[in-house]
Design an enzyme around this catalytic site. Structure first.
Site, PDB file in Angstrom:
ATOM      1  N   GLY A 186     -27.990-167.755  -0.998  1.00 30.35           N
ATOM      2  CA  GLY A 186     -27.742-167.631  -2.435  1.00 30.35           C
ATOM      3  C   GLY A 186     -27.083-168.896  -2.975  1.00 30.35           C
ATOM      4  CE  LYS A 187     -28.718-173.331   0.748  1.00 30.17           C
ATOM      5  NZ  LYS A 187     -29.236-172.141   1.441  1.00 30.17           N
ATOM      6  CG  ASN A 206     -37.026-177.717   4.145  1.00 34.22           C
ATOM      7  OD1 ASN A 206     -36.622-178.282   3.130  1.00 34.22           O
ATOM      8  ND2 ASN A 206     -36.522-177.958   5.338  1.00 34.22           N
ATOM      9  N   GLY A 216     -35.767-173.268  -0.998  1.00 33.84           N
ATOM     10  CA  GLY A 216     -36.173-172.483  -2.162  1.00 33.84           C
ATOM     11  C   GLY A 216     -34.901-171.893  -2.737  1.00 33.84           C
ATOM     12  CG  HIS A 217     -31.872-173.919  -3.408  1.00 33.37           C
ATOM     13  ND1 HIS A 217     -31.153-175.083  -3.371  1.00 33.37           N
ATOM     14  CD2 HIS A 217     -32.094-173.582  -2.108  1.00 33.37           C
ATOM     15  CE1 HIS A 217     -30.952-175.434  -2.101  1.00 33.37           C
ATOM     16  NE2 HIS A 217     -31.524-174.540  -1.319  1.00 33.37           N
ATOM     17  CB  THR A 218     -33.740-167.658  -6.265  1.00 30.28           C
ATOM     18  OG1 THR A 218     -34.613-167.804  -5.150  1.00 30.28           O
ATOM     19  CG2 THR A 218     -34.394-166.784  -7.311  1.00 30.28           C
ATOM     20  CG  ASP A 273     -33.560-168.254   2.408  1.00 33.98           C
ATOM     21  OD1 ASP A 273     -33.746-169.251   1.684  1.00 33.98           O
ATOM     22  OD2 ASP A 273     -34.380-167.869   3.261  1.00 33.98           O
ATOM     23  N   GLY A 312     -42.551-166.732   1.154  1.00 34.01           N
ATOM     24  CA  GLY A 312     -42.830-165.304   0.954  1.00 34.01           C
ATOM     25  C   GLY A 312     -42.733-164.476   2.226  1.00 34.01           C
ATOM     26  NE  ARG A 313     -41.827-168.146   6.816  1.00 31.45           N
ATOM     27  CZ  ARG A 313     -41.284-169.043   7.624  1.00 31.45           C
ATOM     28  NH1 ARG A 313     -41.631-169.076   8.896  1.00 31.45           N
ATOM     29  NH2 ARG A 313     -40.384-169.899   7.182  1.00 31.45           N
ATOM     30  CE  LYS A 328     -24.617-165.029  -8.939  1.00 28.98           C
ATOM     31  NZ  LYS A 328     -24.474-163.638  -9.249  1.00 28.98           N
ATOM     32  CD  GLN A 367     -33.128-176.996   4.533  1.00 30.44           C
ATOM     33  OE1 GLN A 367     -32.605-178.093   4.559  1.00 30.44           O
ATOM     34  NE2 GLN A 367     -34.063-176.691   3.648  1.00 30.44           N
TER      35      GLN A 367
HETATM   36  P1  GDP Z   1     -30.729-170.121  -1.401  1.00 24.19           P
HETATM   37  O1  GDP Z   1     -31.856-170.743  -0.675  1.00 24.19           O
HETATM   38  O2  GDP Z   1     -29.458-170.144  -0.607  1.00 24.19           O
HETATM   39  O3  GDP Z   1     -30.536-170.682  -2.775  1.00 24.19           O
HETATM   40  O4  GDP Z   1     -31.099-168.569  -1.577  1.00 24.19           O
HETATM   41  P2  GDP Z   1     -32.528-167.991  -2.028  1.00 24.19           P
HETATM   42  O5  GDP Z   1     -32.712-168.229  -3.458  1.00 24.19           O
HETATM   43  O6  GDP Z   1     -33.589-168.463  -1.101  1.00 24.19           O
HETATM   44  O7  GDP Z   1     -32.337-166.451  -1.695  1.00 24.19           O
HETATM   45  C1  GDP Z   1     -31.309-165.696  -2.254  1.00 24.19           C
HETATM   46  C2  GDP Z   1     -31.943-164.498  -2.985  1.00 24.19           C
HETATM   47  O8  GDP Z   1     -30.938-163.558  -3.288  1.00 24.19           O
HETATM   48  C3  GDP Z   1     -32.565-164.873  -4.322  1.00 24.19           C
HETATM   49  O9  GDP Z   1     -33.663-164.042  -4.550  1.00 24.19           O
HETATM   50  C4  GDP Z   1     -31.452-164.590  -5.314  1.00 24.19           C
HETATM   51  O10 GDP Z   1     -31.929-164.293  -6.623  1.00 24.19           O
HETATM   52  C5  GDP Z   1     -30.829-163.369  -4.698  1.00 24.19           C
HETATM   53  N1  GDP Z   1     -29.399-163.192  -4.933  1.00 24.19           N
HETATM   54  C6  GDP Z   1     -28.417-164.144  -4.992  1.00 24.19           C
HETATM   55  N2  GDP Z   1     -27.213-163.562  -5.143  1.00 24.19           N
HETATM   56  C7  GDP Z   1     -27.444-162.226  -5.185  1.00 24.19           C
HETATM   57  C8  GDP Z   1     -26.576-161.078  -5.278  1.00 24.19           C
HETATM   58  O11 GDP Z   1     -25.367-161.188  -5.338  1.00 24.19           O
HETATM   59  N3  GDP Z   1     -27.184-159.859  -5.264  1.00 24.19           N
HETATM   60  C9  GDP Z   1     -28.521-159.695  -5.170  1.00 24.19           C
HETATM   61  N4  GDP Z   1     -29.013-158.454  -5.157  1.00 24.19           N
HETATM   62  N5  GDP Z   1     -29.362-160.739  -5.075  1.00 24.19           N
HETATM   63  C10 GDP Z   1     -28.821-161.989  -5.055  1.00 24.19           C
HETATM   64  P1  IMO Z   2     -32.873-172.888   1.706  1.00 21.24           P
HETATM   65  O1  IMO Z   2     -32.341-174.208   1.188  1.00 21.24           O
HETATM   66  C1  IMO Z   2     -34.197-170.513   5.112  1.00 21.24           C
HETATM   67  C2  IMO Z   2     -36.192-172.653   8.373  1.00 21.24           C
HETATM   68  C3  IMO Z   2     -37.647-172.302   8.584  1.00 21.24           C
HETATM   69  C4  IMO Z   2     -37.759-172.499  10.074  1.00 21.24           C
HETATM   70  C5  IMO Z   2     -36.872-173.720  10.331  1.00 21.24           C
HETATM   71  C6  IMO Z   2     -37.623-175.040  10.396  1.00 21.24           C
HETATM   72  O2  IMO Z   2     -33.741-172.172   0.762  1.00 21.24           O
HETATM   73  O3  IMO Z   2     -31.762-172.064   2.269  1.00 21.24           O
HETATM   74  P2  IMO Z   2     -38.732-176.536   8.489  1.00 21.24           P
HETATM   75  O4  IMO Z   2     -39.867-176.229   7.553  1.00 21.24           O
HETATM   76  O5  IMO Z   2     -37.465-176.889   7.810  1.00 21.24           O
HETATM   77  O6  IMO Z   2     -39.102-177.538   9.552  1.00 21.24           O
HETATM   78  O7  IMO Z   2     -38.499-175.142   9.284  1.00 21.24           O
HETATM   79  O8  IMO Z   2     -35.956-173.759   9.247  1.00 21.24           O
HETATM   80  N1  IMO Z   2     -35.841-173.078   7.005  1.00 21.24           N
HETATM   81  C7  IMO Z   2     -35.209-172.302   6.114  1.00 21.24           C
HETATM   82  N2  IMO Z   2     -34.840-171.013   6.196  1.00 21.24           N
HETATM   83  N3  IMO Z   2     -33.903-171.240   4.014  1.00 21.24           N
HETATM   84  C8  IMO Z   2     -34.242-172.541   3.933  1.00 21.24           C
HETATM   85  O9  IMO Z   2     -33.852-173.343   2.918  1.00 21.24           O
HETATM   86  C9  IMO Z   2     -34.965-173.120   4.995  1.00 21.24           C
HETATM   87  N4  IMO Z   2     -35.481-174.347   5.228  1.00 21.24           N
HETATM   88  C10 IMO Z   2     -35.995-174.311   6.462  1.00 21.24           C
HETATM   89  O10 IMO Z   2     -37.924-170.985   8.204  1.00 21.24           O
HETATM   90  O11 IMO Z   2     -37.182-171.426  10.751  1.00 21.24           O
HETATM   91 MG    MG Z   3     -33.809-170.283  -0.075  1.00 20.93          MG
END
Ligand code: GDP
Ligand code: IMO
Ligand code: MG
Length: 419
Positions: free
Chosen positions: A15-16, A38, A40-42, A13, A302-303, A18, A224
């Site tokens: 911000g990959k 697992n 979730g890339h936003t 999470d 959503g955690r 983005k 991840q």
């Molecule tokens: P990923 O799994 O690495 O792709 O990251 P996620 O999408 O799970 O979580 C990153 C969150 O941060 C998302 O809600 C993005 O929209 C948000 N985000 C990414 N870059 C920025 C930033 O520079 N500033 C803010 N405020 N939010 C960001």
């Molecule tokens: P992105 O690509 C954050 C975490 C889970 C848990 C552990 C094992 O969005 O960054 P799993 O369901 O993979 O067996 O869970 O890994 N986890 C993540 N945490 N971002 C993720 O992916 C994750 N994918 C798995 O929360 O701790």
């Molecule tokens: Mg994510």
């Protein structure tokens, strides 16, 4: 950059999504290499928000082709839900999607057995996403998994499904009110998806070999992050795939030299979702503030995410194991208005080698950096950043031993500084 990997340097999470979206305007092909739904890339641009779980983020750019690679584990119903959502939002993917013949499938019994396993672990549960990831990989490694290619060989498919059901039945039956389908019923359900994906199925190694030969620009999208890696991470609180640069090469069957640049992504602070050690976690009001300002709630489950300071020990380690050449720092704007920022540079009571699997109880030693009162939201130029902010970013780059390449100042595409 003609072929670039984007990898997470924290517990996911970062911000990959983005960063991948940002860079995918310059590529021909985007590839998911490991993990599954697992992830979730936003991505945000204009008024749109997309959260990609299995489909490579490159799909949002109309000229980019997209490969779901061999190291990925695919939940076919989930994939089709995601694809139909994309169509509803106007994203046409039909001529641009490719699926590896060697990717393993996440089957309904993988999700059930994971639920039972998490229950049985009690206070030691991992806090997984319950997407069936761990058991799909376990079946792959123990040679009873079902690959995409197996969908077209019914006898083999039934045998494999039967093996999977038999292996997990007893544990699944510890769950209340659960019924397991037969291998035949499961095979019939899979048949429908097998026909739907048939036109897209490729051998990933051959496919990529041709792409590389024709000098396609390729973006490898990691999921991840390195401390969740099953080899180098905070075992057992990890996911079940190789989440580092190494996973790209093995999952896809490409020449290791195919990846030229590695962009490691870190937040300007740190988060973790799920259980496991997090030495720099803040359980006080600063942690609450980071969660509120950063909207730190999981994109998949959503955690609430646990929040803390950047762990420089971890950052250096994860940057090194990925061969990170460039650093992207996200969510800088979330730190606006903080008086003091802390960065852990050492664990005071670490005896013996660094061991991510045994971080419980290590004490972080911090250095302090002065914060800034100005807003950095949406900044697009390095010269617009406050001096303290620049110093902080330069320190992160130094700790990661990688050149600062991108600074993200908001969730949207345009809220970015490119160095
Ligand atoms: P990923 O799994 O690495 O792709 O990251 P996620 O999408 O799970 O979580 C990153 C969150 O941060 C998302 O809600 C993005 O929209 C948000 N985000 C990414 N870059 C920025 C930033 O520079 N500033 C803010 N405020 N939010 C960001
Ligand atoms: P992105 O690509 C954050 C975490 C889970 C848990 C552990 C094992 O969005 O960054 P799993 O369901 O993979 O067996 O869970 O890994 N986890 C993540 N945490 N971002 C993720 O992916 C994750 N994918 C798995 O929360 O701790
Ligand atoms: Mg994510």
């Amino acid at each position: 950059m003609s072929s670039t990997a984007i990898v997470g340097l924290q517990w996911g999470d970062e911000g990959k999504g983005k960063i991948v979206d940002l860079l995918s305007d310059q590529v021909d092909l985007a590839v998911r290499c490991q993990g599954g739904a697992n992830a979730g890339h936003t991505v945000e641009f204009g008024d749109c928000q997309f959260i990609l779980h299995l489909v490579p983020t490159g799909v949002l750019r109309p000229d980019v082709r997209n490969l779901i690679g061999g190291g990925v584990v695919i939940d076919l119903p989930g994939l089709f839900r995601e694809l139909s959502e994309l169509l509803k939002k106007g994203i046409q993917w039909q001529d641009r999607l490719f699926i590896s013949v060697s990717a393993h499938l996440v089957l309904p019994y993988h999700k059930l057995v994971e639920q039972a396993d998490e229950r049985a672990r009690g206070p030691h549960r991992i806090g997984t996403t319950l997407r069936g990831i761990g058991f799909a990989y376990a079946d792959k490694i123990t040679r009873r998994g079902v690959r995409v290619g197996d969908l077209y060989h019914r006898d083999k498919l039934i045998t494999r499904l039967q093996m999977g059901l038999d292996a997990h039945r007893d544990q699944i039956m510890t769950l209340p009110d659960v019924q397991l389908p037969t291998a035949d019923v499961l095979a019939d359900e899979l048949q429908e998806y097998a026909e739907k994906i048939r036109p897209y199925v490729v051998n990933p190694s051959e496919f990529l070999h041709e792409e590389i030969a024709r000098k396609s620009r390729i973006l490898f999208e990691g999921a991840q992050g390195a401390p969740l890696d099953s080899d180098g991470g905070t075992d057992p609180y990890v996911t079940s795939s190789t989440t580092t640069g190494g996973g790209i090469r093995t999952g896809l069957g490409v020449d290791p030299r195919a990846v030229e640049d590695v962009i490691g992504v870190t937040k300007a602070y740190c988060t973790r979702v799920g259980n496991g050690p997090f030495p720099t976690e803040l359980t006080d009001e600063i942690g609450e503030k980071l969660r509120a300002q950063g909207k730190e709630y999981g994109a998949t489950t959503g955690r609430p995410r646990r929040c803390g300071w950047v762990d420089g020990v971890l950052l250096r380690y994860t940057s090194r194991i990925n061969g990170t050449t460039h650093l992207a720092v996200t969510k800088l704007d979330v730190l606006d208005g903080m008086d003091v920022l802390k960065v852990c540079t050492k664990y005071t009571d670490q005896h013996g080698p660094l061991d991510l699997a045994n971080l419980d109880g290590v004490q972080p030693e911090y250095e302090e950096w002065p914060g800034w009162s100005e807003s950095t939201v949406g900044a697009t130029k390095w010269s617009d950043l406050p001096a303290n902010c620049k110093k902080y970013l330069e320190r992160l780059s130094e700790l990661a031993e990688a050149k600062l390449h991108i600074v993200s100042t908001g969730p949207r595409r345009d809220q970015t500084i490119r160095m």
